[in-house]
Design a protein around this motif. Sequence first.
Motif, mmCIF file in Angstrom:
data_model
loop_
_atom_site.group_PDB
_atom_site.id
_atom_site.type_symbol
_atom_site.label_atom_id
_atom_site.label_comp_id
_atom_site.label_asym_id
_atom_site.label_seq_id
_atom_site.Cartn_x
_atom_site.Cartn_y
_atom_site.Cartn_z
ATOM 1 N N GLY A 136 4.921 0.307 -0.613
ATOM 2 C CA GLY A 136 5.067 1.604 0.167
ATOM 3 C C GLY A 136 6.240 1.716 1.028
ATOM 4 N N ARG A 137 7.318 0.531 1.024
ATOM 5 C CA ARG A 137 8.279 0.451 1.954
ATOM 6 C C ARG A 137 9.401 1.616 1.680
ATOM 7 N N GLU A 138 9.631 1.768 0.187
ATOM 8 C CA GLU A 138 10.765 2.446 0.125
ATOM 9 C C GLU A 138 10.221 3.869 -0.862
ATOM 10 N N PRO A 139 11.028 4.792 -0.923
ATOM 11 C CA PRO A 139 10.595 6.133 -1.803
ATOM 12 C C PRO A 139 10.268 5.521 -3.001
ATOM 13 N N LYS A 140 9.106 6.285 -3.550
ATOM 14 C CA LYS A 140 8.658 5.946 -5.006
ATOM 15 C C LYS A 140 9.698 5.794 -6.044
ATOM 16 N N ASP A 141 10.587 6.568 -6.206
ATOM 17 C CA ASP A 141 11.597 6.478 -7.287
ATOM 18 C C ASP A 141 12.512 5.029 -7.289
ATOM 19 N N GLN A 142 12.939 5.038 -5.953
ATOM 20 C CA GLN A 142 13.755 3.779 -5.517
ATOM 21 C C GLN A 142 12.815 2.659 -5.686
ATOM 22 N N MET A 143 11.741 2.497 -5.320
ATOM 23 C CA MET A 143 10.949 1.356 -5.523
ATOM 24 C C MET A 143 10.586 1.083 -7.120
ATOM 25 N N ASN A 184 0.736 -1.193 -0.027
ATOM 26 C CA ASN A 184 -0.036 -0.118 0.034
ATOM 27 C C ASN A 184 0.995 1.159 -0.020
ATOM 28 N N ILE A 185 0.733 2.166 -0.939
ATOM 29 C CA ILE A 185 1.531 3.123 -1.074
ATOM 30 C C ILE A 185 1.876 4.173 0.204
ATOM 31 N N ARG A 186 0.674 4.178 1.092
ATOM 32 C CA ARG A 186 0.936 4.819 2.347
ATOM 33 C C ARG A 186 1.316 4.068 3.774
ATOM 34 N N SER A 187 1.752 2.868 3.410
ATOM 35 C CA SER A 187 2.142 2.247 4.492
ATOM 36 C C SER A 187 3.502 1.491 4.081
#
Length: 284
Positions: A44-51, A34-37
């Motif tokens: 949702g664990r890592e920053p968006k670009d890194q993920m 989940n992008i909020r968790s």
Amino acid sequence: MRRDSLRADSMARKTGQLPGALLPGHRIVAFYGNIRSKGMGILGREPKDQMMRKFDKVVAEWQAADPNLPVLPALHSVTITAQGAAGADGKYRLMNSKSTIEETRAWAKEKNAILFMDVQVGLSDLPHELPKLEEYLKDPTIHLGIDPEFAMQTKGVRPGKKIGTYDAKDVNYAINFLARIVSENHLPPKLLMVHRFTQGMLTNYKNIKLDPRVQVIMDMDGWGNPTLKKDSYKAYIEKQPVQYTGFKLFYEYDPKQKPHHLMTPAEVLDTTNLNPRPLYVQYQ
């Protein structure tokens, strides 16, 4: 509905499947969470670009491991989440906000990925929860996941106290719900992914009634060392097949200690390990 079903069955008999069906012509590789968790999964664990960089790398690894089968990227978002608190109606679940859903949808579109909306019903049930997602499921790129682990109605306890369960009739409800959306909106077949890692999570699997408008994936969802994961796949997925198969890999839990490790695409594709080869692979 019955007439639509007969027409779909007739078309599927002639061609093997309905136009636009994603399986078995692709392997789906999904990032779950989940992008909020930060705690629910890699999504949702890592920053968006890194993920997203990690996601691109994983998709490329799978394509290299089996060049003859196109890889279809997917984001698998827990959209209705089981809760530790009862909430106003005592059902122990909470739906994502519209803004969270739309942002997740935008992330998927950026990657030309399909999107799964995953449902954990708590003490509610699918007939009360799935209609909340109907408008989203009219999008041909959005599909559905249901998680028996957090389906607690027959257990009578809050989520997390015991492992929940679905019966074939629950899966059939989800199939019929999706099939109706496909017919009414002239869509290609939908995907329905069902989580499973114990015998009791799904009862009476032989009573599941398939419909060519919906492609059903049974996903081996357990974590641990590769031997345990392979044994679970054989016991609950291979021995109790429904239609298509999936396999889950856990960044946080699988590699905790030797001989634990995160299985590679080559290991997952080795038919001495998993037979049939899963067409859906999920990373949490």
